[in-house]
Design a protein around this motif. Structure first.
Motif, short mmCIF file in Angstrom:
data_model
loop_
_atom_site.label_atom_id
_atom_site.label_comp_id
_atom_site.label_asym_id
_atom_site.label_seq_id
_atom_site.Cartn_x
_atom_site.Cartn_y
_atom_site.Cartn_z
N GLN A 97 -10.42 -9.69 -1.57
CA GLN A 97 -10.21 -11.78 -1.22
C GLN A 97 -8.60 -11.37 -1.73
OE1 GLN A 97 -12.98 -13.72 -1.08
NE2 GLN A 97 -13.18 -12.26 0.10
N LEU B 227 -3.11 -20.79 6.81
CA LEU B 227 -4.39 -19.77 6.93
C LEU B 227 -3.52 -18.86 7.92
CD1 LEU B 227 -6.92 -21.89 5.07
CD2 LEU B 227 -5.37 -20.47 3.87
N LYS C 104 -7.26 -15.48 8.63
CA LYS C 104 -7.81 -15.47 8.34
C LYS C 104 -8.79 -15.87 7.97
CE LYS C 104 -3.28 -14.70 4.99
NZ LYS C 104 -3.23 -14.97 4.23
N SER C 105 -10.15 -15.31 8.02
CA SER C 105 -11.14 -16.20 7.17
C SER C 105 -11.20 -16.58 5.81
CB SER C 105 -12.14 -15.18 7.50
OG SER C 105 -12.69 -14.44 8.97
N CYS C 106 -11.45 -18.14 5.86
CA CYS C 106 -11.09 -18.58 4.53
C CYS C 106 -12.13 -19.63 3.58
CB CYS C 106 -9.79 -19.83 4.15
SG CYS C 106 -8.12 -18.66 4.65
N LYS C 107 -12.17 -19.89 3.07
CA LYS C 107 -13.47 -20.23 1.83
C LYS C 107 -12.57 -21.47 0.73
CE LYS C 107 -15.30 -17.05 -0.30
NZ LYS C 107 -16.20 -14.85 -0.56
N LYS D 31 -10.72 -22.25 11.15
CA LYS D 31 -9.76 -21.15 11.57
C LYS D 31 -8.84 -22.20 12.30
CE LYS D 31 -10.93 -16.84 11.06
NZ LYS D 31 -11.23 -15.29 11.69
N CYS E 240 -9.89 -16.00 0.41
CA CYS E 240 -9.34 -15.70 2.17
C CYS E 240 -9.61 -14.22 1.87
CB CYS E 240 -8.53 -16.05 2.35
SG CYS E 240 -7.90 -17.77 3.28
N GLU E 241 -10.30 -14.35 3.30
CA GLU E 241 -10.43 -11.77 3.35
C GLU E 241 -9.52 -11.92 4.20
OE1 GLU E 241 -14.34 -11.47 5.53
OE2 GLU E 241 -15.78 -11.88 3.59
#
Length: 182
Positions: free
Chosen positions: A18, A82, A85-88, A147, A180-181
């Motif tokens: 992360q 970002l 990236k896979s973000c949350k 994204k 983000c991953e």
């Protein structure tokens, strides 16, 4: 025993690291790289603390026996690039004197223009304290961020307008995270 160790090692290898883009607890007030804007000079997000808990507060309340304020007060994160990236996103807040759900979350561009609204189903049930302060901070679930091909800000907006009614619920934001991953 060797099989258990092998399974654990395989599982650990598949975990994604992360990257913390924002992790804010407002211990030093509103960060210098965040921005606030309001439509009403007497109402805006401001920093407070109570018994060691730091938070940002906002309300449309006008005072006992006085009308509430028609206000839209925005709190903007720094611009986030970002990419793919896979973000949350996750945030937590307390509320008091529930009189409607004033909180909205948007993604806005470099010039603060609206890009996308985040569905309020993630936090609308958390605006639930009809009584005075209980200082019960509740967190949203992790919310997947889209994204996008451009940098954007996450914008938390307190909007008191609800038709002919004015929402005066107090919102106290005490944590805000974007991860983000890698």
């Amino acid at each position: 025993m060797k099989h258990i160790i092998l399974i654990v090692l395989i599982s650990l290898g598949s975990l994604n690291a992360q990257e913390v883009m924002i992790s804010e607890k407002f211990e030093n007030g509103i960060p210098d790289d965040w921005e606030v804007k309001t439509t009403e000079s007497k109402r805006n997000w401001y920093a407070k603390s109570y018994k060691g808990t730091h938070y940002l507060s906002m309300s449309g309340f006008g005072g006992k026996g006085k009308p509430g304020y028609k206000v839209s007060a925005s709190l903007y994160t720094p611009l986030l690039a970002l990419g793919d990236k896979s973000c949350k996103l996750r945030f937590s807040f307390a509320d008091a004197y529930s009189n409607g759900q004033p909180l909205k979350v948007y993604l806005t561009g470099e010039e603060f223009q609206l890009i996308k609204k985040i569905d309020d189903r993630y936090w609308e049930d958390l605006v639930n304290n009809k009584d005075k302060y209980d200082n019960a901070y509740e967190a949203t679930p992790w919310i997947a961020l889209p994204k996008l091909s451009q940098p954007y800000r996450v914008s938390l907006v307190y909007d008191s307008e609800n038709g002919d009614n004015i929402i005066t619920t107090i919102i106290q934001l005490n944590e805000f995270d974007v991860w983000c991953e890698e």
